[in-house]
Design a protein around this motif. Structure first.
Motif, PDB file in Angstrom:
ATOM      1  N   ALA A   1      93.250 -37.342 -42.505  1.00  0.00           N
ATOM      2  CA  ALA A   1      92.746 -36.021 -42.142  1.00  0.00           C
ATOM      3  C   ALA A   1      91.781 -36.064 -40.971  1.00  0.00           C
ATOM      4  O   ALA A   1      91.709 -35.127 -40.180  1.00  0.00           O
ATOM      5  CB  ALA A   1      92.063 -35.375 -43.340  1.00  0.00           C
ATOM      6  N   ASP A   2      91.006 -37.166 -40.841  1.00  0.00           N
ATOM      7  CA  ASP A   2      90.036 -37.204 -39.744  1.00  0.00           C
ATOM      8  C   ASP A   2      90.717 -37.662 -38.457  1.00  0.00           C
ATOM      9  O   ASP A   2      91.858 -38.094 -38.457  1.00  0.00           O
ATOM     10  CB  ASP A   2      88.863 -38.124 -40.076  1.00  0.00           C
ATOM     11  CG  ASP A   2      89.303 -39.557 -40.348  1.00  0.00           C
ATOM     12  OD1 ASP A   2      89.976 -40.135 -39.478  1.00  0.00           O
ATOM     13  OD2 ASP A   2      88.971 -40.097 -41.426  1.00  0.00           O
ATOM     14  N   VAL A   3      90.009 -37.551 -37.357  1.00  0.00           N
ATOM     15  CA  VAL A   3      90.590 -37.876 -36.057  1.00  0.00           C
ATOM     16  C   VAL A   3      90.448 -39.344 -35.715  1.00  0.00           C
ATOM     17  O   VAL A   3      90.925 -39.788 -34.673  1.00  0.00           O
ATOM     18  CB  VAL A   3      89.975 -37.011 -34.933  1.00  0.00           C
ATOM     19  CG1 VAL A   3      90.302 -35.555 -35.157  1.00  0.00           C
ATOM     20  CG2 VAL A   3      88.468 -37.211 -34.859  1.00  0.00           C
ATOM     21  N   GLY A   4      89.768 -40.121 -36.555  1.00  0.00           N
ATOM     22  CA  GLY A   4      89.681 -41.558 -36.326  1.00  0.00           C
ATOM     23  C   GLY A   4      88.404 -41.952 -35.612  1.00  0.00           C
ATOM     24  O   GLY A   4      88.005 -41.321 -34.619  1.00  0.00           O
ATOM     25  N   ALA A   5      87.787 -43.021 -36.092  1.00  0.00           N
ATOM     26  CA  ALA A   5      86.500 -43.448 -35.540  1.00  0.00           C
ATOM     27  C   ALA A   5      86.617 -43.841 -34.074  1.00  0.00           C
ATOM     28  O   ALA A   5      85.723 -43.563 -33.274  1.00  0.00           O
ATOM     29  CB  ALA A   5      85.947 -44.611 -36.360  1.00  0.00           C
ATOM     30  N   ARG A   6      87.720 -44.477 -33.713  1.00  0.00           N
ATOM     31  CA  ARG A   6      87.837 -44.939 -32.323  1.00  0.00           C
ATOM     32  C   ARG A   6      87.951 -43.769 -31.343  1.00  0.00           C
ATOM     33  O   ARG A   6      87.722 -43.937 -30.142  1.00  0.00           O
ATOM     34  CB  ARG A   6      89.030 -45.873 -32.172  1.00  0.00           C
ATOM     35  CG  ARG A   6      90.381 -45.203 -32.324  1.00  0.00           C
ATOM     36  CD  ARG A   6      91.528 -46.175 -32.073  1.00  0.00           C
ATOM     37  NE  ARG A   6      92.816 -45.550 -32.289  1.00  0.00           N
ATOM     38  CZ  ARG A   6      93.419 -44.775 -31.405  1.00  0.00           C
ATOM     39  NH1 ARG A   6      92.836 -44.533 -30.251  1.00  0.00           N
ATOM     40  NH2 ARG A   6      94.596 -44.242 -31.672  1.00  0.00           N
TER      41      ARG A   6
END
Length: 388
Positions: free
Chosen positions: A118-123
């Motif tokens: 669901a999140d856009v990703g830490a990187r």
């Protein structure tokens, strides 16, 4: 005209792999696709992978796999659409003489690692990413960006939640025949509408599954493919593009398929009416509807009506799609669904899909990939395959 051919395919059967590394999944997929083609690692002189490959990507994986004869590599990454671009680039490399046998691998294990996608990703959230200062304060994530597109589609064109639900119904109708599919129970429109809301207007059943696994594809020069055991599946058309924010002038109703699709159709010298089967990226139900419109299968704004009443169901509708259950029901390995779309299209063209969903006289298939997020920025790739 002689064209590069897809000679081998393999979809990893696991949907949860806590006992395997990502590199091991890549290797098992490579082994399966090469065995399917009747080739070996010694035959491979072209290798293609994306960011899902661990370590230094192609550097690490080529060494891990024992690929010692490489003359061409490609690590293009556009998210889930990357593997369609790899197929197109591999076909071009083969016909230009850069390699003769190309291997494409993909794998991931987000389910075992506890990622819901669901999140856009830490990187993607580091301060050096150019859009971060302007977008992160508004809290974007995968769910609400796609929900925004769905809400806008409903506002502009009168699309309904019932119409979106028909995409999931079609996928589930097909998945019941796939022993590896994560969700094998057929669902109704009412079931989809009753599923918990995750980001209005999308419910839980409007979303794809999260799975481990992967897949691989082998392409070969026609002089090699002609001597192998499977029918020749040629890559006859391809297109690729990036859809971004356009400096704030973004059109939420237009995806990159509006660019990549016409390019592929023109190169293949066919039209949407000629397509017998479509593998469409189905991260969410709205993703399918937007792509259908942009690819020319129906007019803009008519996607909801196009998918209604089972029009995507094999044996019932005019355009069978995702007969393995797709990302909505079968699997979505590594949050990247493009590879499995290619694999099921090849199964259809070979006549190897499950008999209950096999498209009769299937000789022309389209594969569409979207990598990234509608409502934000994404890569788009379209390939057209033909059995000869």
């Amino acid at each position: 005209m002689l064209r590069a051919c897809i000679a081998g395919i393999y979809e990893h059967p696991t949907r949860k792999a806590p006992d395997k590394t990502v590199a091991q999944l890549h290797a098992e997929c490579a082994k399966g696709a090469l065995e399917d083609a009747g080739l070996t690692l010694r035959d491979v002189d072209g290798y293609f992978c994306a960011r899902d490959a661990p370590g230094l990507g192609a550097n690490s994986m080529a060494d891990y796999l024992g690929l010692t004869r490489l003359t061409h590599i490609d690590t293009t990454d556009t998210g889930g659409s990357a593997y369609l671009i790899h197929v197109a680039h591999a076909a071009q490399a083969i016909m230009s003489g850069r390699c003769k046998v190309a291997l494409i691998t993909m794998a991931g294990r987000p389910r075992s690692e506890g990622s819901a996608g669901a999140d856009v990703g830490a990187r993607l959230l580091t301060p050096t990413v150019p859009e971060v200062p302007w977008e992160v304060p508004y809290g974007p994530n995968t769910l609400n960006l796609y929900a925004m597109v769905a809400a806008r589609h409903m506002y502009e064109f009168g699309t309904t939640s019932e119409q979106l639900a028909w995409v999931k119904v079609a996928a589930s109708h097909h998945a019941q025949h796939n022993p590896h599919a994560m969700l094998r129970d057929p669902v109704t429109v009412a079931d989809v509408l009753a599923s918990p809301r995750v980001s209005d207007p999308l419910g839980k059943l409007d979303c794809c599954v999260v799975s481990d696994g992967g897949g691989a594809v082998v392409l070969a020069h026609p002089s090699i493919a002609g001597s192998l055991k499977h029918p020749r599946i040629q890559v006859i058309g391809s297109g690729e593009s990036i859809q971004g924010q356009r400096g704030g002038a973004i059109d939420l109703m237009r995806s990159g398929a509006a660019i990549s699709g016409p390019i592929a159709f023109e190169e293949a010298r066919v039209t949407p009416r000629d397509i017998r089967y479509a593998s469409l990226y189905d991260s969410f139900t709205i993703t399918v509807i937007v792509q259908l419109e942009d690819l020319g299968f129906c007019e803009k704004g008519r996607g909801g009506w196009f998918v209604a009443d089972g029009n995507l169901i094999s044996g019932i509708g005019s355009l069978p799609f995702n007969t393995d259950g797709g990302g909505l029901c079968n699997n979505h390995p590594g949050h990247r669904g493009g590879m499995t779309k290619v694999i099921e299209a090849v199964r259809q063209l070979r006549g190897q899909a499950h008999p209950a969903v096999q498209v009769r006289d299937c000789d022309l298939a389209l594969v569409q990939g979207t990598g990234g997020m509608l409502g934000s920025r994404h890569g788009s790739a379209t390939i057209i395959l033909e059995r000869v």
